[in-house]
Design a protein around this motif. Structure first.
Motif, mmCIF file in Angstrom:
data_model
loop_
_atom_site.group_PDB
_atom_site.id
_atom_site.type_symbol
_atom_site.label_atom_id
_atom_site.label_comp_id
_atom_site.label_asym_id
_atom_site.label_seq_id
_atom_site.Cartn_x
_atom_site.Cartn_y
_atom_site.Cartn_z
ATOM 1 N N LYS A 43 1.034 -1.332 0.134
ATOM 2 C CA LYS A 43 -0.101 -0.359 -0.080
ATOM 3 C C LYS A 43 0.793 1.085 -0.053
ATOM 4 C CE LYS A 43 -3.846 2.243 0.920
ATOM 5 N NZ LYS A 43 -4.865 2.934 -0.928
ATOM 6 N N HIS A 44 0.867 2.028 -1.118
ATOM 7 C CA HIS A 44 1.674 3.602 -1.007
ATOM 8 C C HIS A 44 0.490 4.437 -0.956
ATOM 9 C CE1 HIS A 44 4.871 2.502 -2.855
ATOM 10 N NE2 HIS A 44 4.727 1.536 -3.385
ATOM 11 N N PHE A 45 0.749 5.572 0.298
ATOM 12 C CA PHE A 45 -0.045 6.227 0.344
ATOM 13 C C PHE A 45 0.769 7.535 0.097
ATOM 14 C CE2 PHE A 45 -2.267 4.046 3.810
ATOM 15 C CZ PHE A 45 -3.123 4.629 3.850
ATOM 16 N N GLY A 74 -10.572 -5.070 2.522
ATOM 17 C CA GLY A 74 -10.735 -5.416 1.213
ATOM 18 C C GLY A 74 -11.162 -3.768 1.332
ATOM 19 N N LEU A 75 -10.875 -3.261 1.986
ATOM 20 C CA LEU A 75 -11.686 -1.551 2.412
ATOM 21 C C LEU A 75 -10.286 -0.606 1.966
ATOM 22 C CD1 LEU A 75 -12.143 -2.158 5.935
ATOM 23 C CD2 LEU A 75 -13.880 -2.143 4.316
ATOM 24 N N ASP A 76 -9.878 -0.680 1.494
ATOM 25 C CA ASP A 76 -8.160 -0.495 1.508
ATOM 26 C C ASP A 76 -8.188 -0.867 0.118
ATOM 27 O OD1 ASP A 76 -8.899 1.414 3.331
ATOM 28 O OD2 ASP A 76 -6.756 1.767 3.715
ATOM 29 N N SER A 77 -7.586 -0.529 -1.723
ATOM 30 C CA SER A 77 -7.083 -0.839 -2.515
ATOM 31 C C SER A 77 -5.927 -0.603 -2.255
ATOM 32 C CB SER A 77 -7.460 -0.236 -4.060
ATOM 33 O OG SER A 77 -6.610 1.570 -3.377
ATOM 34 N N GLY A 78 -5.212 -1.720 -2.653
ATOM 35 C CA GLY A 78 -3.442 -1.758 -2.487
ATOM 36 C C GLY A 78 -3.001 -3.733 -3.837
ATOM 37 N N GLY A 79 -2.040 -3.815 -3.432
ATOM 38 C CA GLY A 79 -1.091 -4.606 -3.898
ATOM 39 C C GLY A 79 -1.940 -6.428 -3.023
ATOM 40 N N GLY A 80 -1.204 -7.563 -3.683
ATOM 41 C CA GLY A 80 -1.488 -8.558 -3.541
ATOM 42 C C GLY A 80 -2.969 -9.007 -2.620
ATOM 43 N N GLU A 81 -2.969 -9.850 -2.788
ATOM 44 C CA GLU A 81 -4.480 -10.701 -1.619
ATOM 45 C C GLU A 81 -4.179 -10.541 -0.950
ATOM 46 O OE1 GLU A 81 -5.590 -13.094 -5.082
ATOM 47 O OE2 GLU A 81 -3.590 -14.645 -4.307
ATOM 48 N N THR A 133 -20.058 -1.783 6.787
ATOM 49 C CA THR A 133 -20.817 -1.466 5.712
ATOM 50 C C THR A 133 -20.030 -2.161 5.306
ATOM 51 O OG1 THR A 133 -22.240 0.074 5.960
ATOM 52 C CG2 THR A 133 -22.638 -0.914 3.653
ATOM 53 N N LEU A 134 -18.731 -2.069 4.727
ATOM 54 C CA LEU A 134 -18.554 -2.724 3.573
ATOM 55 C C LEU A 134 -17.291 -3.975 3.720
ATOM 56 C CD1 LEU A 134 -16.782 0.433 1.298
ATOM 57 C CD2 LEU A 134 -18.479 -1.190 0.495
ATOM 58 N N THR A 135 -17.428 -4.038 5.080
ATOM 59 C CA THR A 135 -17.024 -5.108 5.082
ATOM 60 C C THR A 135 -17.878 -6.870 5.572
ATOM 61 O OG1 THR A 135 -15.251 -4.129 7.264
ATOM 62 C CG2 THR A 135 -16.032 -6.512 7.929
ATOM 63 N N GLU A 136 -19.344 -6.387 6.127
ATOM 64 C CA GLU A 136 -20.214 -7.204 5.715
ATOM 65 C C GLU A 136 -20.341 -6.975 3.956
ATOM 66 O OE1 GLU A 136 -22.152 -6.201 8.658
ATOM 67 O OE2 GLU A 136 -24.598 -7.496 7.783
ATOM 68 N N PHE A 137 -20.260 -6.416 3.104
ATOM 69 C CA PHE A 137 -20.453 -6.584 2.163
ATOM 70 C C PHE A 137 -19.631 -5.728 0.991
ATOM 71 C CE2 PHE A 137 -24.897 -5.449 4.036
ATOM 72 C CZ PHE A 137 -25.378 -6.264 3.925
ATOM 73 N N PRO A 138 -18.775 -6.572 0.734
ATOM 74 C CA PRO A 138 -17.658 -6.377 -0.173
ATOM 75 C C PRO A 138 -17.947 -5.821 -1.653
ATOM 76 C CG PRO A 138 -17.068 -8.808 0.952
ATOM 77 C CD PRO A 138 -18.734 -7.911 1.560
ATOM 78 N N LYS A 139 -18.838 -6.509 -2.102
ATOM 79 C CA LYS A 139 -19.143 -6.185 -3.412
ATOM 80 C C LYS A 139 -19.848 -4.616 -3.562
ATOM 81 C CE LYS A 139 -19.437 -10.934 -4.955
ATOM 82 N NZ LYS A 139 -20.484 -11.389 -5.708
ATOM 83 N N SER A 187 -20.476 7.230 -8.060
ATOM 84 C CA SER A 187 -19.909 6.254 -7.438
ATOM 85 C C SER A 187 -18.951 5.560 -7.972
ATOM 86 C CB SER A 187 -21.570 5.555 -8.589
ATOM 87 O OG SER A 187 -22.638 5.084 -8.208
ATOM 88 N N ALA A 188 -18.563 5.671 -9.154
ATOM 89 C CA ALA A 188 -17.005 5.542 -9.370
ATOM 90 C C ALA A 188 -15.958 5.530 -8.700
ATOM 91 C CB ALA A 188 -16.596 6.464 -11.057
ATOM 92 N N MET A 189 -16.065 6.997 -7.493
ATOM 93 C CA MET A 189 -15.180 7.322 -7.096
ATOM 94 C C MET A 189 -15.310 6.308 -5.661
ATOM 95 S SD MET A 189 -14.975 11.383 -7.044
ATOM 96 C CE MET A 189 -13.785 11.958 -6.344
ATOM 97 N N PHE A 190 -16.341 6.161 -5.337
ATOM 98 C CA PHE A 190 -16.780 5.704 -4.149
ATOM 99 C C PHE A 190 -15.984 3.673 -4.382
ATOM 100 C CE2 PHE A 190 -19.863 1.615 -2.523
ATOM 101 C CZ PHE A 190 -19.746 2.072 -1.341
ATOM 102 N N PHE A 191 -16.282 3.425 -6.016
ATOM 103 C CA PHE A 191 -15.335 1.933 -6.003
ATOM 104 C C PHE A 191 -14.345 2.084 -5.630
ATOM 105 C CE2 PHE A 191 -19.280 1.278 -9.236
ATOM 106 C CZ PHE A 191 -20.556 1.623 -8.438
ATOM 107 N N LYS A 192 -13.121 2.802 -6.716
ATOM 108 C CA LYS A 192 -12.632 3.119 -6.377
ATOM 109 C C LYS A 192 -11.516 3.710 -4.483
ATOM 110 C CE LYS A 192 -8.793 4.881 -9.601
ATOM 111 N NZ LYS A 192 -8.211 5.355 -8.846
ATOM 112 N N ARG A 193 -12.067 4.583 -4.187
ATOM 113 C CA ARG A 193 -11.555 5.347 -2.890
ATOM 114 C C ARG A 193 -11.702 4.072 -1.927
ATOM 115 N NH1 ARG A 193 -13.298 11.246 -3.042
ATOM 116 N NH2 ARG A 193 -14.988 9.971 -2.310
ATOM 117 N N ASP A 194 -10.171 4.432 -0.806
ATOM 118 C CA ASP A 194 -10.405 4.106 0.293
ATOM 119 C C ASP A 194 -11.276 3.996 1.261
ATOM 120 O OD1 ASP A 194 -8.297 2.419 -0.465
ATOM 121 O OD2 ASP A 194 -7.195 4.295 0.220
ATOM 122 N N ALA A 195 -11.847 2.808 1.859
ATOM 123 C CA ALA A 195 -12.772 3.632 2.823
ATOM 124 C C ALA A 195 -12.716 4.134 3.941
ATOM 125 C CB ALA A 195 -14.406 1.554 2.983
#
Lengths: 303, 249
Positions: free
Chosen positions: A10-12, A50-57, B85-91, B241-249
């Motif tokens: 993860k990068h900030f 999966g709350l933050d986007s970043g590398g790996g899985e 919310t996003l832990t419970e519903f990851p999609k 929506s696009a920003m919600f999908f892409k950004r960190d929670a």
């Protein structure tokens, strides 16, 4: 359920917060997640969820979290003691969280009773103390009796009785075959709680192993021997290239060796022993040794 | 998806703010509808039932609904529950869809309740204050709207509020920005455009709420107003929506 984190990254902006972390969390064990402030523990947990986007899985029994259904039967996470709407009652908060797994009202009451919040179930949590917030967060995490518990600093703000309760609860939870990943700054508490440790500093993995293996890394690990023939034993060890130091009358300390080895030497030479015990470093000592250079926000010297 | 909807339903109705804002919406709708009936027509002509029922498309009413709409994401970010919310519903696309569907349901129910209030107001109004002839009074100017237009416009306004909250992750901005745009900023733009000898007319023609109101009140000289307004609503929603999908929670 086995959790496998692979190359989490993860990068900030210019800060590389998490650097290709890989480790596993085994079922039936409590895994402590340790690191100095700003080392990337919370970010790693968010990546795993999966709350933050970043590398790996991160794989849960070989599958991504979103492939499990219902998710809340798979994982329960508690990341912060203040993640609730201050005007939504504790009961309503848990009813909301129970939607995905179809949790009954009776189970909500059961969990509230378990964490000691039954008497304030209908109260708004805006006025809750930090410790009560932690309990509510924990209640949300365990609501659906998930296979994995992921808790970020759950002991912060808890009184000693509650900490002991939490320790017993988590040990019991893991003993039923479930996985528990818990981060904490309370190292003495973690030493009592965790079976395994994952240690990170500045986003780098320092260690991922069992607690005894981690403790044995300390340079301070030694064997303490008390014997009426301590001087003779010291000479004997010296002749075999094993250094020892005197620590009071009839007691010597031998660093860097196991009790098995020293016991065998003493037995083979007919030396009577009154005490033969390992002196392992505390978790705090080992942690400080290994993470000293990896502290993100360094403290000044005290006068 | 049912679980997403149940979660959102419980989230929505378990805070007092939703009940309060809905109640205030109904009160304001009733008062605005009652005004022309009880205080006289003010020279606008006789009010009709159709005119009365288009009252709840007024911005003053919609602001109350937009508060609830902004809370769909605003409360989640303000109190950190978005991570639960996003832990419970990851999609995440399901989360957005569930919130949008529930918003549609909420706006529909609130609008119908608003009409019920207006029906009561109309039934107790002084005799003769509601006629059956003539265009009636649209609270937004122009012709009174059809009922489906009132509903669609209310939903569209709330979608903009919710989308702006997704973009800014700020509850207050989601409420204030549509209100400022519709009530002040667009008016100022039209004013300045009038001083520019027609060079800024293209901006005026593209304003979201001016077009929305033109469509709502069936202004005949702006046949594309509905499309332009729909483009604004859709665009804002897609960006949010696009920003919600892409950004960190």
């Amino acid at each position: 359920m086995r959790i496998e984190a692979r190359n989490l990254d993860k990068h900030f902006r210019s800060v590389h917060a998490v650097k290709g972390l890989s480790f596993t969390v085994e079922p039936g064990r409590v895994t402590g997640f340790l690191g100095p402030n700003g080392s990337g523990k919370s970010t790693t947990m968010r990546l795993m969820l999966g709350l933050d986007s970043g590398g790996g899985e991160t794989l849960y029994d070989g599958k991504k979290l979103s492939s499990h259904h219902p998710v809340t039967r798979t994982i329960g996470a508690h990341l912060d003691a203040k993640f609730f709407h201050p005007k939504r009652t504790a009961y309503a908060h848990l009813r909301m969280l129970g939607a995905e797994a179809g949790i009954s009202k009776a189970r909500v009451h059961e969990v509230l009773k378990l964490v000691g919040l039954e008497s304030v179930a209908k109260k708004r949590p805006g006025g809750f103390s930090l410790g009560m917030g932690q309990r509510l967060g924990l209640a949300g995490a365990i609501l659906a009796d998930p296979q994995v518990l992921m808790l970020d600093e759950p002991a912060n703000g808890l009184d000693p009785q509650s900490i002991q309760w939490l320790r017993d609860f988590l040990k019991h939870y893991a003993s039923t075959g479930k996985s528990v990943l818990v981060s904490s700054h309370l190292l003495s508490e973690m030493e009592l709680l965790a079976d395994d440790v994952v240690v990170i500093a500045r986003g780098n993995l320092i260690a991922a192993e069992s607690m005894p293996a981690f403790l044995s890394r300390a340079t301070g690990s030694a064997v303490v021997v008390r014997s009426p023939q301590s001087e003779k034993l010291a000479e004997l060890l010296s002749s075999q290239g094993i250094a020892s130091t005197t620590d009071g009358a009839r007691t010597i300390v031998i660093p860097g060796h196991s009790t098995d080895r020293i016991g065998e030497i003493a037995f083979a030479n007919g030396i009577a022993l009154s005490e033969l015990s390992p002196r392992t470093a505390s978790l705090e000592q080992v942690f400080l040794e290994l993470t000293e250079s990896g502290q993100e926000y360094r403290l000044g010297e005290t006068s | 998806m049912i679980a997403n909807l149940v979660y959102e339903w419980r989230r929505l109705w378990s805070v007092r703010a939703t009940w309060i804002m809905t109640f205030v919406y109904l009160v304001i709708t009733g008062l605005l509808g009652a005004g022309p009936l009880f205080l006289g027509d003010g020279g606008f002509g006789t009010q009709t039932w159709k005119g009365l029922y288009s009252t709840n498309a007024n911005f003053l009413c919609l602001v109350m609904l937009s508060v609830v709409a902004s809370q769909f994401f605003g409360h989640e970010y303000r109190y950190g529950t978005i991570r639960l919310t996003l832990t419970e519903f990851p999609k995440r696309e399901r989360v957005v869809l569930a919130k949008t569907l529930l918003l549609a349901l909420y706006v529909t129910v609130a609008t119908i309740l608003g009409w019920a209030v207006l029906g009561v107001v109309g039934s107790i109004a002084p005799e003769g204050s509601i006629g059956t002839e003539g265009p009636g009074l649209s609270i937004n100017g122009g012709e009174p709207s059809e009922l489906w237009q009132v509903l669609v416009f209310g939903f569209a306004y709330c979608v903009i509020a919710m989308s702006l909250t997704m973009i800014t992750r700020n509850l207050a901005l989601g409420i204030v920005l549509p209100l400022l745009l519709s009530s002040i900023i667009e008016g100022l733009i039209v004013l300045f455009a009038g001083l520019a000898n027609g060079k800024m007319d293209w901006i005026v023609d593209a304003l979201p709420f001016a077009n929305g109101t033109a469509w709502l009140t069936n202004l005949p000289d702006q046949p594309n107003a509905g499309l332009i307004f729909a483009a604004w609503v859709t665009g804002t929603y897609l960006i949010g929506s696009a920003m919600f999908f892409k950004r960190d929670a």
